[in-house]
Motif scaffolding. Sequence first.
Motif, PDB file in Angstrom:
ATOM      1  N   ASP A   1     -11.057  65.057 101.474  1.00 29.67           N
ATOM      2  CA  ASP A   1      -9.943  64.588 100.671  1.00 29.67           C
ATOM      3  C   ASP A   1     -10.292  64.568  99.190  1.00 29.67           C
ATOM      4  N   MET A   2      -9.335  64.957  98.369  1.00 31.43           N
ATOM      5  CA  MET A   2      -9.563  64.865  96.924  1.00 31.43           C
ATOM      6  C   MET A   2      -9.688  63.403  96.514  1.00 31.43           C
ATOM      7  N   ARG A   3      -8.934  62.568  97.205  1.00 31.91           N
ATOM      8  CA  ARG A   3      -9.008  61.137  96.904  1.00 31.91           C
ATOM      9  C   ARG A   3     -10.222  60.583  97.643  1.00 31.91           C
ATOM     10  N   ALA A   4     -11.125  59.906  96.909  1.00 31.86           N
ATOM     11  CA  ALA A   4     -12.375  59.468  97.540  1.00 31.86           C
ATOM     12  C   ALA A   4     -12.142  58.316  98.517  1.00 31.86           C
ATOM     13  N   ASN A   5     -11.190  57.441  98.190  1.00 29.10           N
ATOM     14  CA  ASN A   5     -10.932  56.256  99.016  1.00 29.10           C
ATOM     15  C   ASN A   5     -12.247  55.532  99.341  1.00 29.10           C
ATOM     16  N   SER A   6     -13.040  55.318  98.284  1.00 29.20           N
ATOM     17  CA  SER A   6     -14.419  54.844  98.462  1.00 29.20           C
ATOM     18  C   SER A   6     -14.528  53.494  99.153  1.00 29.20           C
ATOM     19  N   VAL A   7     -13.537  52.642  98.918  1.00 30.57           N
ATOM     20  CA  VAL A   7     -13.617  51.291  99.482  1.00 30.57           C
ATOM     21  C   VAL A   7     -13.685  51.372 101.011  1.00 30.57           C
ATOM     22  N   VAL A   8     -13.005  52.354 101.578  1.00 31.82           N
ATOM     23  CA  VAL A   8     -13.021  52.529 103.030  1.00 31.82           C
ATOM     24  C   VAL A   8     -14.097  53.535 103.450  1.00 31.82           C
ATOM     25  N   ARG A   9     -14.132  54.648 102.732  1.00 29.06           N
ATOM     26  CA  ARG A   9     -14.935  55.781 103.180  1.00 29.06           C
ATOM     27  C   ARG A   9     -16.452  55.527 103.023  1.00 29.06           C
ATOM     28  N   GLU A  10     -16.853  54.917 101.930  1.00 26.64           N
ATOM     29  CA  GLU A  10     -18.294  54.721 101.730  1.00 26.64           C
ATOM     30  C   GLU A  10     -18.915  53.837 102.819  1.00 26.64           C
ATOM     31  N   PRO A  11     -18.276  52.692 103.132  1.00 27.06           N
ATOM     32  CA  PRO A  11     -18.847  51.902 104.237  1.00 27.06           C
ATOM     33  C   PRO A  11     -18.862  52.674 105.560  1.00 27.06           C
ATOM     34  N   GLN A  12     -17.864  53.520 105.788  1.00 28.65           N
ATOM     35  CA  GLN A  12     -17.862  54.331 107.014  1.00 28.65           C
ATOM     36  C   GLN A  12     -19.084  55.246 107.056  1.00 28.65           C
ATOM     37  N   ILE A  13     -19.373  55.838 105.910  1.00 27.21           N
ATOM     38  CA  ILE A  13     -20.512  56.764 105.855  1.00 27.21           C
ATOM     39  C   ILE A  13     -21.820  55.996 106.049  1.00 27.21           C
ATOM     40  N   GLN A  14     -21.892  54.799 105.450  1.00 28.05           N
ATOM     41  CA  GLN A  14     -23.101  53.983 105.632  1.00 28.05           C
ATOM     42  C   GLN A  14     -23.280  53.626 107.111  1.00 28.05           C
ATOM     43  N   LYS A  15     -22.150  53.377 107.763  1.00 25.26           N
ATOM     44  CA  LYS A  15     -22.207  53.036 109.182  1.00 25.26           C
ATOM     45  C   LYS A  15     -22.685  54.247 109.998  1.00 25.26           C
ATOM     46  N   LEU A  16     -22.202  55.397 109.599  1.00 22.45           N
ATOM     47  CA  LEU A  16     -22.620  56.628 110.279  1.00 22.45           C
ATOM     48  C   LEU A  16     -24.136  56.798 110.195  1.00 22.45           C
ATOM     49  N   TRP A  17     -24.691  56.586 108.996  1.00 18.22           N
ATOM     50  CA  TRP A  17     -26.150  56.695 108.834  1.00 18.22           C
ATOM     51  C   TRP A  17     -26.864  55.682 109.731  1.00 18.22           C
ATOM     52  N   GLU A  18     -26.297  54.486 109.768  1.00 23.00           N
ATOM     53  CA  GLU A  18     -26.929  53.436 110.556  1.00 23.00           C
ATOM     54  C   GLU A  18     -26.888  53.785 112.035  1.00 23.00           C
ATOM     55  N   GLU A  19     -25.715  54.206 112.497  1.00 25.43           N
ATOM     56  CA  GLU A  19     -25.564  54.515 113.920  1.00 25.43           C
ATOM     57  C   GLU A  19     -26.453  55.679 114.339  1.00 25.43           C
TER      58      GLU A  19
ATOM     59  N   PRO B   1      -9.630  49.141  88.762  1.00 26.54           N
ATOM     60  CA  PRO B   1      -9.611  49.941  89.995  1.00 26.54           C
ATOM     61  C   PRO B   1     -10.951  49.916  90.729  1.00 26.54           C
ATOM     62  N   ALA B   2     -10.879  50.214  92.003  1.00 26.13           N
ATOM     63  CA  ALA B   2     -12.104  50.297  92.811  1.00 26.13           C
ATOM     64  C   ALA B   2     -12.667  51.702  92.658  1.00 26.13           C
ATOM     65  N   TYR B   3     -13.852  51.800  92.077  1.00 25.49           N
ATOM     66  CA  TYR B   3     -14.434  53.129  91.841  1.00 25.49           C
ATOM     67  C   TYR B   3     -15.397  53.545  92.942  1.00 25.49           C
ATOM     68  N   GLY B   4     -15.946  52.579  93.651  1.00 27.13           N
ATOM     69  CA  GLY B   4     -16.908  52.923  94.688  1.00 27.13           C
ATOM     70  C   GLY B   4     -18.327  52.966  94.154  1.00 27.13           C
ATOM     71  N   ALA B   5     -19.276  52.957  95.083  1.00 24.92           N
ATOM     72  CA  ALA B   5     -20.690  52.909  94.707  1.00 24.92           C
ATOM     73  C   ALA B   5     -21.135  54.210  94.042  1.00 24.92           C
ATOM     74  N   ASP B   6     -20.584  55.338  94.475  1.00 27.61           N
ATOM     75  CA  ASP B   6     -21.054  56.609  93.923  1.00 27.61           C
ATOM     76  C   ASP B   6     -20.759  56.736  92.429  1.00 27.61           C
ATOM     77  N   VAL B   7     -19.665  56.142  91.974  1.00 27.37           N
ATOM     78  CA  VAL B   7     -19.369  56.194  90.538  1.00 27.37           C
ATOM     79  C   VAL B   7     -20.414  55.383  89.775  1.00 27.37           C
ATOM     80  N   LEU B   8     -20.783  54.231  90.343  1.00 26.20           N
ATOM     81  CA  LEU B   8     -21.844  53.414  89.733  1.00 26.20           C
ATOM     82  C   LEU B   8     -23.156  54.203  89.716  1.00 26.20           C
ATOM     83  N   ARG B   9     -23.426  54.873  90.801  1.00 29.88           N
ATOM     84  CA  ARG B   9     -24.660  55.652  90.915  1.00 29.88           C
ATOM     85  C   ARG B   9     -24.650  56.830  89.938  1.00 29.88           C
ATOM     86  N   LEU B  10     -23.480  57.438  89.791  1.00 30.44           N
ATOM     87  CA  LEU B  10     -23.373  58.552  88.852  1.00 30.44           C
ATOM     88  C   LEU B  10     -23.676  58.062  87.435  1.00 30.44           C
TER      89      LEU B  10
END
Length: 1125
Positions: A130-148, A781-790
């Motif tokens: 998706d062009m829209r990052a939707n980081s508030v939802v998507r980033e925790p999902q990805i973190q969960k994926l890594w954990e699982e 706005p919610a930018y997500g962790a990746d924007v902070l990291r960038l």
Amino acid sequence: MAAVRSMSAATCRAAIPCAVAAKGAARARAQFSLGTACPVQASAPLKMSGRFALSASCAQLRNCAARSAANLSWSRAMTGGLSLTPFENEKPKRGHHRRQNVEAAAKNGKGDVGEGKYKDSVNLPATKFDMRANSVVREPQIQKLWEEKKVEERLFERSGGEPFVLHDGPPYANGDLHIGHALNKILKDIINRYHILQGRKVKFVPGWDCHGLPIELKVLQSMTADQRKELTPIKLRKKAAQFAVKTVDAQREQFKRYGIWGDWDHPYLTLKPEYEAAQIGVFGKMVLNGHIYRGKKPVHWSPSSQTALAEAELEYPEGHVSKSIYVAFPLTSFSDKFPKELKALQGEVSLAIWTTTPWTMPGNAAVAVNGELDYAIVELQPAEETVSESASEGTPADEPEQKKKKGSAPPKSSPGSALQSSKHLVVAKDLVPTLESKWGVKLTVKGEVKGAQLEGSAYRHPLFERESPVVIGGDYITTESGTGLVHTAPGHGQEDYVTGLKYDLPLLSPVNDRGDFTEEAGKFQGLNVLGDGNTAIVSALDEAQALLLEEAYSHKYPYDWRTKKPTIFRATEQWFASVTGFKQAALDAISTVEWIPQVGQNRITAMTVGRSDWCISRQRNWGVPIPVFYDKESGEPLMTEETIAHVQGIVREKGTDAWFYMEVADLLPDGHKADADKYRKGTDTMDVWFDSGSSWSGVVDSRDGLRLPSDLVLEGSDQHRGWFQSSLLTSVASTGQAPYKSVLTHGFVLDERGLKMSKSLGNVIDPRLVINGGKNQKTEPAYGADVLRLWVSSVDYTGDVLIGPGIVRQMSDTYRKFRGTLRYLLGNLFDFDPTKDVLPYSSLPAVDRYTLAKLAGVMGEVRESYEKYQFYRFYQLVQRFMVVDLSNFYFDICKDRLYIDSPDGFSRRAAQTVLSSTLLCLVRAIAPVLPHMAEDAWQNLPHKIETRGGVAETVFEAGWPEVEEEWRTFSEEDSAFWAKLLLIRNEVNKVIEAARNAKLIGASLEAKAILCATDPAVAEKLRGMADGAHPVDQLRYMFITSQVEVLDSREAFEALNPEHRNTADIEGVGELLVGVVRADGGKCERCWNYSTLVGSSEAHPTLCERCEPVIEKRGAEKPLEAVAA
Ligand SMILES: [Zn+2]
């Protein structure tokens, strides 16, 4: 395949509604200006109503400016073509489709625009990324994926590489995280993830510093006075531990949300029994090595906290003003070395001293001089010009009083009685003029004497009945300030202490824990040295005819960093690490470490050279106890290898609480149990810097998967005198080695204007707010962790770094560029299987090989920037590559062949070969900085990627991408030519834009470009490319025009005299004539290119010569009706 395509296209339409149609006005405006392609290639004039027409023309201006500027500033280049992937331009209104000719043509086949026969024959991109990052939802999902998937653990287990140990300096478990914590931990994570991609065995154990006064104070502050009365050390410790653990939990969740990988389930806490035991082990080794001693020594003491403080616990605020005094000490006897001719003055001479701490007078044990300095015996006389005036007031020369009368500032100094009563004074010769003016008297030099000749003379203390000697001090005695004679109180100063040792002076320190004078101070008993005690001393000196002058004095003075109150120097019984004993070893160890930046080595060297013995005992309860017993009668300490080991064993099992609740008999080993009654346990705890400074032992040396010395430590530059140093000292003193191989430091985070962040200024940037947004998501706005990291990657952290809302917004824009790039790549690879469809490098057109050469170059530089920890270079390199090389050029020119050619046609597969390599390189290159985005892209790869370890289920399993060697074979000469061609392209675009503004053409495909280069070599190259050996490399595709004509001569150009023309002088190209006329022939219904051959096919009279065979081939494979279904 065709069915997949049309379905995917539909998915895309649903996912990304048209910006203009769906968004609010402001949002749409932003979207439009960002997302619109350069109008250079617009396919129709803009016919839009109201605000959009306006904003579009703004966008147009910006785009063209960006395009035409050879030196693309990135922020302007931002508005280039990339963002407008086809997804953002769904369901265009008539005339709205500007750049996306091909897919627009396809959409023309859709109902509302008309029946197009070829609507589904275009290879539109398709991806769920998706062009829209939707980081508030998507980033925790990805973190969960890594954990699982237990990615970290599996990569650690699987890696056969060398371990890489980045040892975490523990933040203090007190309060919320601030942006500085985010900078620190994200830097660490970028480095760790890079090494994971490189195949190193990486285990990161995060830690927390849990003991110490701030937590103890928090606990105390949370209690009522009655509760405090009930408080025992063990109760306090329980509450403090609860507080620390709760804080650790909260901070841990925040760190995890930044996407920091680490062993979060097993962090190291300095309050854990195994850690405390290791710390006692370090202490024990230092005891055995003879580096720990007990002594009475002046230490920084905080009366407000009632404890000794380490250097690192002090701060020196602006604006401190001390009460400084000049005092006369009457000489009672001259030394034998004193010049004979001056001996007649005996009984009339006083030593003049100066001090900024009058309260240390009771501790005076000597006056120190510099043996090399010249001193003068001066006679005091009232200054002539002020005699008459001051006489009436009964005081001698009084300069401040005069000033007061003139209406200026109130007096900063007031004269003392000794200015009248003293006859002769000893002062440094060089200071005579200064002191004359300061004191407002005339000083007549009666004789001179070397400092060394004063040594051994005696003087009388003006307040106490005792005589003390004149001694030789060190180089610290100068003529920069004061009188050149130094009041020496060994109980109240480090240099004085050293001088005192040399002359065996008494160590007087008549001050208690609260900073009050003790009985030893006689009539001053009970007065506070920082308050009434100080004033009382000054008055008493004046009464004793010993005060020459009192003067306000501004200087740096040490304050307790926690209570923000002044400290004092006070001699107490303390435990010390004898740094002098292992200083050379520490300096040797420093030279074995790599300090980044290099200046760090100078800093820590200077601090180590200059440091005195380290006072490690604290009179507090919340800490690791010093495992010592004292003989109740003699006070002699008992601390042996055996007793320490015994306590260590108990602590390992029960924690240090045991020290507080267990009986002495149980804390002592068997050999001493019998006389347990003789002993009491010590009540001091260790300096918290000793806690954290033992982490190399408690963590790096104790945990599986880590090894000493650690490869890297990374903290703020203030840690040269904090954790870097305490770690170094404990390690050198117990093992002889530095605990780390390299030390990287970062600066502090300031706001956008370079100001320190503070609640009162309202400029605090909370990392949580950046990630999750605020209550009002429009303004926050919610930018997500990746924007902070960038952002972390973008700053040069070797100095102080800036952040603020504007900077975060800018980062968010860049983040979108990165995302748009990945989306373009993924979208155009939906039908490309890299194991089957890749074309051999040698067969690729030049433009494709040129792009791969660029990619190879960028990847090499990116890797180097990671290796050198220069992440801002990564940021600049990748961004520039994405914007300038990909978005503005390669992606732009590739759309034609990607969409129009047969799905498996050569030109399309060639482009996909490049795109596939680009994607697989970039997605892994950005993964250390933008792990969530990279993983999101990886999860949306159209095909599984095999690596040595099997299918790479996550981007980190894929490892660092290896660049194909042949990509680097593109010659420098060819690269140089392509660079020139891009400059020529800019010039062509300018003229196309002019023609469009004049309504000669709409889309750039309606144009034919006319070129004439005056440089014969360039002209020949261009002619070669006009028709081109390789069709893909033809100039028309580089310019996105339907035709290009290269003329042989200026005359030919003038004869043609195109309506829209320009003459450019391009560096390395020379003079270039550029003209634009309408393209020849008719417009192809499918691809919108113009061709004189449109109409020549009977079966497909509306198609051009390129589209006709594509459709014929498709028709043979599958009837069009079936595709449409
Ligand atoms: Zn065509």
